[in-house]
Design a protein around this motif. Structure first.
Motif, PDB file in Angstrom:
ATOM      1  N   ASN A   2       1.775  -7.829   9.949  1.00 57.81           N
ATOM      2  CA  ASN A   2       0.779  -6.837   9.573  1.00 57.81           C
ATOM      3  C   ASN A   2       0.399  -5.978  10.779  1.00 57.81           C
ATOM      4  O   ASN A   2       0.413  -4.748  10.721  1.00 57.81           O
ATOM      5  N   THR A   6       1.278  -1.874  11.370  1.00 57.21           N
ATOM      6  CA  THR A   6       0.197  -0.896  11.510  1.00 57.21           C
ATOM      7  C   THR A   6       0.174  -0.273  12.906  1.00 57.21           C
ATOM      8  O   THR A   6      -0.088   0.921  13.038  1.00 57.21           O
ATOM      9  N   GLN A  31       6.185   1.641   5.244  1.00 61.16           N
ATOM     10  CA  GLN A  31       4.933   0.937   5.005  1.00 61.16           C
ATOM     11  C   GLN A  31       4.990   0.141   3.700  1.00 61.16           C
ATOM     12  O   GLN A  31       4.547  -1.007   3.651  1.00 61.16           O
ATOM     13  N   TRP A  56      -4.752  -1.006   3.682  1.00 59.81           N
ATOM     14  CA  TRP A  56      -3.907  -0.011   4.328  1.00 59.81           C
ATOM     15  C   TRP A  56      -4.034   1.307   3.592  1.00 59.81           C
ATOM     16  O   TRP A  56      -3.867   1.368   2.371  1.00 59.81           O
ATOM     17  N   ARG A  62      -3.638   7.971   6.695  1.00 62.41           N
ATOM     18  CA  ARG A  62      -3.805   7.313   7.995  1.00 62.41           C
ATOM     19  C   ARG A  62      -3.811   8.349   9.107  1.00 62.41           C
ATOM     20  O   ARG A  62      -4.599   8.274  10.043  1.00 62.41           O
TER      21      ARG A  62
END
Length: 120
Positions: A2, A6, A31, A56, A62
């Motif tokens: 994870n 990210t 992703q 997420w 993002r």
């Protein structure tokens, strides 16, 4: 995994702003694949609930979030010195090359004055 995914998606993601949809879709697939591996879901299951479960944001959001977060930090004086230094360099270049066609001088001058108001 994870944190690895990210951190790789967030690394310098502000330079990804304005990237074409085709390129953003490639990053989104990375992703989505990582989310499927982490949560052990099938290829044909919907990915949105999984992204929500992992907290997420989709790649496009993002990028926007990171830019807005950094902008907020600059305006509130919570940023690192390098961002203020970069704004100072922009201000210096604008003073040296006032007729530069590379940037919109009026907008950049307004921003650089705001960023450097505490350093003068």
């Amino acid at each position: 995994m994870n944190a690895f995914v990210t951190s790789r998606l967030d690394y310098c993601n502000s330079i990804l702003f304005g990237l074409s949809n085709t390129e953003l879709q490639k990053l989104q697939r990375v992703q989505n694949t990582a989310a499927r591996l982490i949560c052990n879901i099938n290829k044909f299951d919907h990915i949105t609930p999984t992204l929500v479960k992992l907290h997420w944001l989709p790649v496009r959001y993002r990028i926007n979030f990171k830019i807005l977060l950094n902008t907020c930090k600059v305006f509130n004086g919570q940023t690192v010195v390098i961002i203020k230094l970069t704004c100072g360099i922009i201000h210096l270049l604008m003073d040296l090359f006032p007729q530069s066609a590379l940037i919109n001088v009026n907008q950049m001058h307004e921003l650089s004055c705001v960023f450097n108001s505490d350093s003068r």
